[in-house]
Each structure stands twice: as structure tokens, then as C-alpha cells.
Scaffold this motif. Structure first.
Motif, PDB file in Angstrom:
ATOM      1  N   GLU A 140       0.850  -1.183   0.000  1.00 30.42           N
ATOM      2  CA  GLU A 140       0.000   0.000   0.000  1.00 30.42           C
ATOM      3  C   GLU A 140       0.885   1.231   0.000  1.00 30.42           C
ATOM      4  N   GLU A 141       0.975   1.834  -1.172  1.00 36.18           N
ATOM      5  CA  GLU A 141       1.815   3.011  -1.384  1.00 36.18           C
ATOM      6  C   GLU A 141       1.140   3.833  -2.468  1.00 36.18           C
ATOM      7  N   LYS A 142       1.027   5.138  -2.272  1.00 30.93           N
ATOM      8  CA  LYS A 142       0.205   5.977  -3.153  1.00 30.93           C
ATOM      9  C   LYS A 142       0.658   5.993  -4.613  1.00 30.93           C
ATOM     10  N   THR A 143       1.920   5.697  -4.902  1.00 29.91           N
ATOM     11  CA  THR A 143       2.374   5.721  -6.296  1.00 29.91           C
ATOM     12  C   THR A 143       2.299   4.348  -6.969  1.00 29.91           C
ATOM     13  N   ASN A 151      -0.154   1.545  -8.336  1.00 26.95           N
ATOM     14  CA  ASN A 151      -1.531   1.202  -8.716  1.00 26.95           C
ATOM     15  C   ASN A 151      -1.656  -0.300  -8.911  1.00 26.95           C
TER      16      ASN A 151
END
Length: 159
Positions: free
Chosen positions: A135-138, A140
Motif C-alpha cells: 500500500e503506497e500511493k504511487t 496502482n
């Protein structure tokens, strides 16, 4: 499910995803990072799939079969959370991370640093494959091949 069946399911999922990435996803230029060399089976498969790419492997200790040992300059031994920091910004095309233990409390500690490490190694458009959810914003999430059970393995592309 027996531990043997779980192991077989994990390795089958891993192989199917690696083959899918090779055959169906366009990867940008850049090296391949193998986070968790272990016995070297996956490293060996990556060498077959991506023979023209540099493959850098990380592990806490050397345990790979002699036929699956990377060249010295592409083997990083030590605590991965620390040693891999030198590779942030390398603009990797692919990062494969299979360092889960199956113990929730240990994996929770790994997940405090692994998502950021993987994202930091990847270049834009690069692909991450992981046995643990990242889970990391960059990053997908990408669809998995139909042969891979949900939550067995995870696939991402860096935006």
C-alpha cells in the motif's frame, strides 16, 4: 490447506505472474530488482525471462544454489531494509519482492518499510510483484492472471 499445497500455490502464482509480466506488460528500460534471493529459483527464472537486463538481488544471507548466484556486483547481502536504500532512485523496470514469512507480526514490521522501498526503486511505469500487499500511493494495483488466487500475490504499476 496443507503447507505443501500452500507452497505449491505460492510458487505457481509467482511463476504465472512473472510470465504474465514478461509476455503481456510493457516494461520501461531499467534493471530488475530481486528482493529476497533465497534459494535463487526466482532469480534463475528472471534471468531466463530478462536475459538482457541487469538483475540485482538482495538477501540477509547467501543461501542460493550455486547455479543461481548473481555476479558479485549484483548481489547485496545484509539487512534489506538498510542495504537496499542505496538503490533508491535506480529507476528499475521490475521489482520482485518475496520476503513474507507467513507470520503476521513479522510481516507487519516488513510492511512498515517495504512499500516505500519498492516504490523508491521503481521508475515511472515500472512493475512491482510482491507476496505481501504494497500500500503506497504511487503504486496502482494491476489485474492478476486468472490462475492466481486473490491475495496470494500482488501486482502493481508505478504511476
Amino acid at each position: 490447506m496443507s503447507r505443501l499445497d500452500s507452497f505449491i500455490r505460492r510458487l505457481t502464482a509467482q511463476r504465472d505472474i512473472l510470465n504474465h509480466v514478461h509476455a503481456d506488460l510493457n516494461l520501461p528500460a531499467g534493471p530488475v530488482m530481486e528482493v529476497g534471493l533465497g534459494n535463487g529459483r526466482t532469480f534463475n527464472h528472471l534471468r531466463e525471462l530478462f536475459p538482457d537486463r541487469r538483475i540485482v538481488a538482495f538477501d540477509r544471507a547467501m543461501g542460493a544454489h550455486a547455479s543461481s548466484v548473481p555476479p558479485e556486483e549484483d548481489l547485496v547481502i545484509g539487512e534489506i531494509a538498510e542495504t537496499a536504500q542505496a538503490y533508491l532512485g535506480i529507476e528499475a523496470a521490475l521489482v520482485h519482492a518475496d520476503i513474507g514469512t507467513g507470520y503476521a507480526e513479522k510481516d507487519a514490521v516488513t510492511l512498515t518499510w517495504l512499500p516505500q522501498l519498492v516504490a523508491g526503486m521503481l521508475g515511472k511505469g515500472g512493475v512491482a510483484i510482491s507476496g505481501l500487499p504494497l500500500e503506497e500511493k504511487t503504486l496502482n494495483p494491476l489485474p492478476l492472471p486468472g490462475s492466481v488466487p486473490t491475495d496470494r500475490y500482488f501486482l502493481y504499476r508505478k504511476i
